[in-house]
Design a protein around this motif. Structure first.
Motif, short mmCIF file in Angstrom:
data_model
loop_
_atom_site.label_atom_id
_atom_site.label_comp_id
_atom_site.label_asym_id
_atom_site.label_seq_id
_atom_site.Cartn_x
_atom_site.Cartn_y
_atom_site.Cartn_z
N ARG A 45 23.54 41.27 52.33
CA ARG A 45 24.91 41.05 51.89
C ARG A 45 25.40 42.25 51.10
N GLU A 46 26.64 42.62 51.30
CA GLU A 46 27.20 43.76 50.57
C GLU A 46 28.54 43.41 49.97
N GLY A 47 28.83 44.04 48.86
CA GLY A 47 30.12 43.86 48.24
C GLY A 47 31.16 44.68 48.98
N VAL A 48 32.33 44.10 49.20
CA VAL A 48 33.40 44.77 49.93
C VAL A 48 34.51 45.19 48.97
N SER A 49 34.97 44.26 48.17
CA SER A 49 36.08 44.56 47.27
C SER A 49 36.13 43.52 46.16
N CYS A 50 36.74 43.89 45.07
CA CYS A 50 36.81 42.98 43.93
C CYS A 50 38.10 43.23 43.16
N ILE A 51 38.69 42.15 42.68
CA ILE A 51 39.87 42.27 41.83
C ILE A 51 39.52 41.64 40.49
N ALA A 52 39.72 42.40 39.45
CA ALA A 52 39.30 41.95 38.13
C ALA A 52 40.22 40.87 37.58
N SER A 53 39.72 40.17 36.59
CA SER A 53 40.48 39.10 35.97
C SER A 53 41.70 39.65 35.23
N ASN A 54 42.61 38.76 34.92
CA ASN A 54 43.80 39.11 34.14
C ASN A 54 44.55 40.30 34.73
N ASP A 55 44.73 40.25 36.05
CA ASP A 55 45.46 41.31 36.76
C ASP A 55 44.86 42.68 36.49
N PRO A 57 41.96 45.88 37.30
CA PRO A 57 41.86 46.84 38.41
C PRO A 57 41.16 46.27 39.64
N THR A 58 41.30 47.01 40.72
CA THR A 58 40.65 46.64 41.97
C THR A 58 39.59 47.68 42.32
N TYR A 59 38.59 47.24 43.05
CA TYR A 59 37.48 48.10 43.42
C TYR A 59 37.15 47.88 44.89
N ASN A 108 30.72 56.35 40.98
CA ASN A 108 31.86 56.88 41.73
C ASN A 108 33.03 55.90 41.77
N GLY A 109 32.87 54.79 41.08
CA GLY A 109 33.93 53.79 41.06
C GLY A 109 33.94 52.88 42.27
N ASN A 110 32.86 52.91 43.05
CA ASN A 110 32.78 52.06 44.23
C ASN A 110 32.21 50.70 43.86
N TYR A 111 32.80 49.68 44.41
CA TYR A 111 32.33 48.32 44.16
C TYR A 111 30.92 48.15 44.71
#
Length: 131
Positions: A45-55, A57-59, A108-111
Motif C-alpha cells: 500500500r502506498e500513500g497517494v495524497s493527503c489534505i491536512a486538518s483545518n484547511d 496544506p495538501t501533499y 522533499n515534501g512528498n506524501y
C-alpha cells in the motif's frame, strides 16, 4: 460510528481522468487529516495524497504530483481526488482513511505512507487504467 466511504472508481483509458470521493461521517470532519492510498496487486500500500486538518496544506506522492489534486468540501464532509493523465501504473484499489496526526511527508515534501494515526479505513474503489 466513524465511517469513510470511497467511491468514483472505474475503468478509463491511458490519459483519461477520474474523480474519487471520500464521504465521511461520525466525527468532526475538519479536525482530521484525510489521506488517499492505493494498493495494486502484489504491491504494498502506498500513500497517494493527503489534505491536512483545518484547511491545512495538501501533499502528494511524487508519482502523482502534477496529475492529481486533492480538495474537500467541508459542507459535505467529503474529500475528493481529481486524477488526470492517468497511466497504467495508477491501476489499483484506492482507499481513504482518517489520520489523527498531520499528513506525513519526506524531506522533499512528498506524501508518504505511515500507519501511525491512520484509522477508520473506508472500503476501497477500483481504478483500472488500460491502453
Amino acid at each position: 460510528d466513524v465511517q469513510l466511504q470511497a467511491s468514483g472508481g472505474g475503468s478509463v483509458q491511458v490519459g483519461g481522468s477520474l474523480r474519487l470521493s471520500c464521504a465521511a461521517s461520525g466525527f468532526r470532519f475538519d479536525d482530521y487529516s484525510i489521506g488517499w492510498f492505493r494498493q495494486a496487486p502484489d504491491k504494498e500500500r502506498e500513500g497517494v495524497s493527503c489534505i491536512a486538518s483545518n484547511d491545512g496544506p495538501t501533499y502528494y506522492a511524487e508519482s502523482v504530483k502534477g496529475r492529481f489534486t486533492i480538495f474537500k468540501d467541508n459542507s459535505k464532509s467529503t474529500v475528493y481526488l481529481q486524477m488526470n493523465s492517468l497511466n497504467a501504473e495508477d491501476t489499483a484499489i484506492y482507499y481513504c482513511a482518517r489520520d489523527s496526526f498531520n499528513c506525513p511527508y519526506d524531506y522533499n515534501g512528498n506524501y508518504i505512507y505511515m500507519e501511525r494515526g491512520l484509522n477508520s479505513w473506508g472500503k476501497g474503489t477500483q481504478v483500472t487504467v488500460s491502453s
